[in-house]
Write a protein that holds these residues in place. Structure first.
Motif, PDB file in Angstrom:
ATOM      1  N   ALA A  11       7.801  10.713   1.520  1.00 13.88           N
ATOM      2  CA  ALA A  11       6.671  11.563   1.141  1.00 13.88           C
ATOM      3  C   ALA A  11       5.988  11.032  -0.115  1.00 13.88           C
ATOM      4  CB  ALA A  11       7.152  13.000   0.931  1.00 13.88           C
ATOM      5  N   HIS A  12       6.774  10.597  -1.103  1.00 13.38           N
ATOM      6  CA  HIS A  12       6.193  10.060  -2.337  1.00 13.38           C
ATOM      7  C   HIS A  12       5.384   8.794  -2.053  1.00 13.38           C
ATOM      8  CE1 HIS A  12       8.737  12.965  -4.101  1.00 13.38           C
ATOM      9  NE2 HIS A  12       9.711  12.202  -4.544  1.00 13.38           N
ATOM     10  N   ALA A  13       5.938   7.899  -1.230  1.00 10.66           N
ATOM     11  CA  ALA A  13       5.238   6.648  -0.929  1.00 10.66           C
ATOM     12  C   ALA A  13       3.888   6.925  -0.282  1.00 10.66           C
ATOM     13  CB  ALA A  13       6.102   5.775  -0.023  1.00 10.66           C
ATOM     14  N   HIS A  14       3.874   7.841   0.684  1.00 10.31           N
ATOM     15  CA  HIS A  14       2.607   8.187   1.329  1.00 10.31           C
ATOM     16  C   HIS A  14       1.636   8.824   0.344  1.00 10.31           C
ATOM     17  CE1 HIS A  14       2.869   7.314   5.658  1.00 10.31           C
ATOM     18  NE2 HIS A  14       4.183   7.502   5.532  1.00 10.31           N
ATOM     19  N   ALA A  15       2.143   9.669  -0.547  1.00  9.17           N
ATOM     20  CA  ALA A  15       1.274  10.355  -1.506  1.00  9.17           C
ATOM     21  C   ALA A  15       0.644   9.369  -2.483  1.00  9.17           C
ATOM     22  CB  ALA A  15       2.070  11.425  -2.252  1.00  9.17           C
ATOM     23  N   PHE A  16       1.408   8.406  -2.964  1.00 13.22           N
ATOM     24  CA  PHE A  16       0.836   7.383  -3.846  1.00 13.22           C
ATOM     25  C   PHE A  16      -0.216   6.568  -3.105  1.00 13.22           C
ATOM     26  CE2 PHE A  16       4.574   7.931  -6.671  1.00 13.22           C
ATOM     27  CZ  PHE A  16       3.919   7.945  -7.896  1.00 13.22           C
ATOM     28  N   ASP A  62       2.990  -0.360 -12.370  1.00  9.14           N
ATOM     29  CA  ASP A  62       2.604   0.791 -13.186  1.00  9.14           C
ATOM     30  C   ASP A  62       3.598   1.934 -13.125  1.00  9.14           C
ATOM     31  OD1 ASP A  62      -0.299   0.016 -13.989  1.00  9.14           O
ATOM     32  OD2 ASP A  62      -0.200  -0.359 -11.832  1.00  9.14           O
ATOM     33  N   VAL A  63       4.250   2.123 -11.969  1.00  6.19           N
ATOM     34  CA  VAL A  63       5.111   3.288 -11.769  1.00  6.19           C
ATOM     35  C   VAL A  63       6.383   2.875 -11.052  1.00  6.19           C
ATOM     36  CG1 VAL A  63       5.257   5.625 -10.809  1.00  6.19           C
ATOM     37  CG2 VAL A  63       3.019   4.700 -11.468  1.00  6.19           C
ATOM     38  N   LEU A  64       7.503   3.407 -11.540  1.00 11.86           N
ATOM     39  CA  LEU A  64       8.779   3.291 -10.834  1.00 11.86           C
ATOM     40  C   LEU A  64       9.277   4.696 -10.541  1.00 11.86           C
ATOM     41  CD1 LEU A  64      11.416   1.926  -9.834  1.00 11.86           C
ATOM     42  CD2 LEU A  64      12.219   2.043 -12.221  1.00 11.86           C
ATOM     43  N   VAL A  65       9.472   4.998  -9.266  1.00  8.61           N
ATOM     44  CA  VAL A  65      10.065   6.267  -8.865  1.00  8.61           C
ATOM     45  C   VAL A  65      11.472   5.979  -8.364  1.00  8.61           C
ATOM     46  CG1 VAL A  65       9.909   8.294  -7.371  1.00  8.61           C
ATOM     47  CG2 VAL A  65       7.816   7.221  -8.241  1.00  8.61           C
ATOM     48  N   PRO A  78       9.279  18.104   2.058  1.00 12.92           N
ATOM     49  CA  PRO A  78       9.364  17.182   0.925  1.00 12.92           C
ATOM     50  C   PRO A  78       8.005  16.847   0.329  1.00 12.92           C
ATOM     51  CG  PRO A  78       9.882  16.064   3.000  1.00 12.92           C
ATOM     52  CD  PRO A  78       9.842  17.534   3.301  1.00 12.92           C
ATOM     53  N   GLU A  79       6.961  16.965   1.136  1.00  6.76           N
ATOM     54  CA  GLU A  79       5.609  16.669   0.644  1.00  6.76           C
ATOM     55  C   GLU A  79       5.181  17.591  -0.495  1.00  6.76           C
ATOM     56  OE1 GLU A  79       6.114  14.824   4.545  1.00  6.76           O
ATOM     57  OE2 GLU A  79       6.474  16.887   3.831  1.00  6.76           O
ATOM     58  N   ASN A  80       5.832  18.753  -0.626  1.00  6.37           N
ATOM     59  CA  ASN A  80       5.496  19.669  -1.717  1.00  6.37           C
ATOM     60  C   ASN A  80       5.859  19.105  -3.080  1.00  6.37           C
ATOM     61  OD1 ASN A  80       4.747  21.580   0.240  1.00  6.37           O
ATOM     62  ND2 ASN A  80       6.785  22.482   0.288  1.00  6.37           N
ATOM     63  N   VAL A  81       6.839  18.220  -3.115  1.00  9.08           N
ATOM     64  CA  VAL A  81       7.318  17.653  -4.376  1.00  9.08           C
ATOM     65  C   VAL A  81       6.420  16.519  -4.862  1.00  9.08           C
ATOM     66  CG1 VAL A  81       9.299  16.504  -5.481  1.00  9.08           C
ATOM     67  CG2 VAL A  81       9.678  18.295  -3.759  1.00  9.08           C
ATOM     68  N   SER A  82       5.792  15.827  -3.936  1.00  7.71           N
ATOM     69  CA  SER A  82       5.110  14.567  -4.251  1.00  7.71           C
ATOM     70  C   SER A  82       3.910  14.686  -5.187  1.00  7.71           C
ATOM     71  CB  SER A  82       4.694  13.868  -2.949  1.00  7.71           C
ATOM     72  OG  SER A  82       5.836  13.591  -2.156  1.00  7.71           O
ATOM     73  N   PRO A  83       3.097  15.749  -5.137  1.00 13.07           N
ATOM     74  CA  PRO A  83       1.971  15.804  -6.075  1.00 13.07           C
ATOM     75  C   PRO A  83       2.392  15.722  -7.539  1.00 13.07           C
ATOM     76  CG  PRO A  83       1.620  17.359  -4.298  1.00 13.07           C
ATOM     77  CD  PRO A  83       3.021  16.838  -4.134  1.00 13.07           C
ATOM     78  N   LEU A  84       3.494  16.358  -7.902  1.00  9.21           N
ATOM     79  CA  LEU A  84       3.983  16.264  -9.275  1.00  9.21           C
ATOM     80  C   LEU A  84       4.410  14.838  -9.596  1.00  9.21           C
ATOM     81  CD1 LEU A  84       4.902  17.405 -11.988  1.00  9.21           C
ATOM     82  CD2 LEU A  84       7.053  18.086 -10.888  1.00  9.21           C
ATOM     83  N   VAL A  85       5.064  14.172  -8.652  1.00  2.65           N
ATOM     84  CA  VAL A  85       5.502  12.797  -8.861  1.00  2.65           C
ATOM     85  C   VAL A  85       4.298  11.882  -9.081  1.00  2.65           C
ATOM     86  CG1 VAL A  85       6.727  10.839  -7.832  1.00  2.65           C
ATOM     87  CG2 VAL A  85       7.584  13.169  -7.502  1.00  2.65           C
ATOM     88  N   VAL A  86       3.272  12.048  -8.254  1.00  3.36           N
ATOM     89  CA  VAL A  86       2.069  11.219  -8.391  1.00  3.36           C
ATOM     90  C   VAL A  86       1.390  11.478  -9.727  1.00  3.36           C
ATOM     91  CG1 VAL A  86      -0.209  10.735  -7.433  1.00  3.36           C
ATOM     92  CG2 VAL A  86       1.745  11.005  -5.900  1.00  3.36           C
ATOM     93  N   TRP A  87       1.316  12.755 -10.137  1.00  7.26           N
ATOM     94  CA  TRP A  87       0.681  13.045 -11.421  1.00  7.26           C
ATOM     95  C   TRP A  87       1.467  12.444 -12.571  1.00  7.26           C
ATOM     96  CZ3 TRP A  87       1.696  15.406 -16.084  1.00  7.26           C
ATOM     97  CH2 TRP A  87       0.579  15.549 -16.928  1.00  7.26           C
ATOM     98  N   GLY A 125       3.076   9.851 -12.529  1.00  7.09           N
ATOM     99  CA  GLY A 125       2.841   8.420 -12.494  1.00  7.09           C
ATOM    100  C   GLY A 125       1.444   8.013 -12.924  1.00  7.09           C
ATOM    101  N   SER A 126       0.595   8.980 -13.226  1.00  9.78           N
ATOM    102  CA  SER A 126      -0.812   8.683 -13.521  1.00  9.78           C
ATOM    103  C   SER A 126      -1.021   8.338 -14.989  1.00  9.78           C
ATOM    104  CB  SER A 126      -1.680   9.889 -13.161  1.00  9.78           C
ATOM    105  OG  SER A 126      -1.458  10.952 -14.076  1.00  9.78           O
ATOM    106  N   GLU A 127      -2.177   7.758 -15.286  1.00  3.95           N
ATOM    107  CA  GLU A 127      -2.555   7.491 -16.672  1.00  3.95           C
ATOM    108  C   GLU A 127      -2.706   8.789 -17.447  1.00  3.95           C
ATOM    109  OE1 GLU A 127      -5.127   3.652 -17.112  1.00  3.95           O
ATOM    110  OE2 GLU A 127      -5.859   4.728 -15.339  1.00  3.95           O
ATOM    111  N   GLU A 128      -3.141   9.829 -16.797  1.00  2.00           N
ATOM    112  CA  GLU A 128      -3.346  11.129 -17.435  1.00  2.00           C
ATOM    113  C   GLU A 128      -2.052  11.696 -18.021  1.00  2.00           C
ATOM    114  OE1 GLU A 128      -5.004  15.614 -16.269  1.00  2.00           O
ATOM    115  OE2 GLU A 128      -4.880  14.029 -14.755  1.00  2.00           O
ATOM    116  N   ALA A 129      -0.909  11.323 -17.456  1.00  7.18           N
ATOM    117  CA  ALA A 129       0.378  11.882 -17.866  1.00  7.18           C
ATOM    118  C   ALA A 129       0.999  11.149 -19.045  1.00  7.18           C
ATOM    119  CB  ALA A 129       1.346  11.865 -16.680  1.00  7.18           C
ATOM    120  N   GLY A 130       0.213  10.368 -19.757  1.00  8.57           N
ATOM    121  CA  GLY A 130       0.752   9.545 -20.839  1.00  8.57           C
ATOM    122  C   GLY A 130       1.383  10.317 -21.980  1.00  8.57           C
ATOM    123  N   GLY A 131       1.063  11.604 -22.132  1.00  8.47           N
ATOM    124  CA  GLY A 131       1.625  12.394 -23.219  1.00  8.47           C
ATOM    125  C   GLY A 131       2.859  13.175 -22.830  1.00  8.47           C
TER     126      GLY A 131
END
Length: 286
Positions: A17-22, A80-83, A213-222, A224-230
């Motif tokens: 699910a994470h791979a597809h979401a990314f 950029d991202v390791l899950v 499992p797809e419900n978990v992936s949006p948080l994982v993608v976020w 992994g984003s540049e926006e989540a740097g803090g």
């Protein structure tokens, strides 16, 4: 240039699910698993117009983990991202657990987080020292068993608690390179949890599969984003439509005096502390 993510254990369940979401967000994805399922998921992503490459191997192998990070950099020019998602269970009560069952779960679920993290961190450190920027993102996968413990899962609980300790240390050490490190404690239907969540699955709303499992992936993608740097050094519980921030270990109530405690004094101090404190969250299954 597209951002690049590695997802371990991505042949099924949460990792898939994470791979597809990314990929849906435009990332190039390195899909890792130990078997042919990695190729299947990479092909699924390509069929939907995404970019992915499969990498088959055991993430608890030091040499393979280095190769996995190298695959991302060689194929896509960056990472950029390791899950860290790969894991397994060998459930048994402690009095019946074998040494092999203990060792295997600690190897895959804990060392299998450390090895890719170590090699990804080395890459990002080198990038930072070369002035090429960094901003790497690591998302580790723990569990409610790691937070609270789970009866019949002493090996798994120990490994997943270890993932939390690794997350906190890595977040502190890698901050100087602009790398963030966070962890999840997800609840979802996967091949590992089908029996655990059988009752929940039978009552799932037809319009919202809370255990998907797809419900978990949006948080994982976020994360992994540049926006989540803090955001770093945090642990998130996620299930269905709920995201929670786990509070974790912190200093609690204390009794203090300016001399060594005498044995007869200790009992009252300990019992007073327990009486004043909030009771711990029960172990799952207790």
């Amino acid at each position: 240039m597209a951002r690049v993510a590695i997802v371990t254990g991505a042949g099924q369940g949460l990792g898939r699910a994470h791979a597809h979401a990314f990929a849906a967000e435009g990332y190039a994805v390195v899909v890792n698993d130990v078997g042919a399922a990695a190729e299947t998921v990479a092909a699924e992503i390509a069929a939907t117009g995404g970019t992915a490459v499969a990498s088959t191997g055991d993430v608890s192998s030091w040499e393979y983990a280095e190769q996995l990070v190298g695959t991302a950099v060689e194929r896509f020019g960056r990472l950029d991202v390791l899950v860290n998602n790969a894991g397994l269970v060998r459930d048994r009560m402690l009095v019946g657990m074998s040494e092999a069952e203990w060792d295997l779960v600690l190897q895959v679920d804990l060392k299998g987080h450390f090895c890719p993290l170590r090699h990804a961190a080395a890459y990002w450190r080198a990038q930072a020292k070369a002035g090429a920027g960094s901003g790497g993102r690591i998302v580790n996968t723990s569990s409610g068993a790691g937070l609270m413990g789970s009866v019949g899962q002493g090996n798994y609980s120990a490994a997943k608690a270890g993932v939390l300790g690794l997350t906190f240390v890595a977040a502190a050490e890698l901050a100087r390179y602009g790398v963030t490190v966070n962890a999840l404690a997800p609840a979802a239907r996967t091949p590992m949890t089908e029996s655990v969540f059988a009752e929940m699955m039978s009552t799932t709303d037809a319009e919202f599969d809370a255990m998907a499992p797809e419900n978990v992936s949006p948080l994982v993608v976020w994360l992994g984003s540049e926006e989540a740097g803090g955001v770093t050094g945090r642990v998130f519980e996620v299930e269905g439509g709920r995201i929670g921030l786990a509070d974790g270990w912190r200093y609690g109530l204390r009794r203090e005096q300016q001399r060594r405690w005498e044995v007869p004094e200790v009992g009252k101090a300990v019992l007073d502390l327990i009486a004043e404190a909030e009771p711990p969250t029960p172990v799952y299954g207790a």
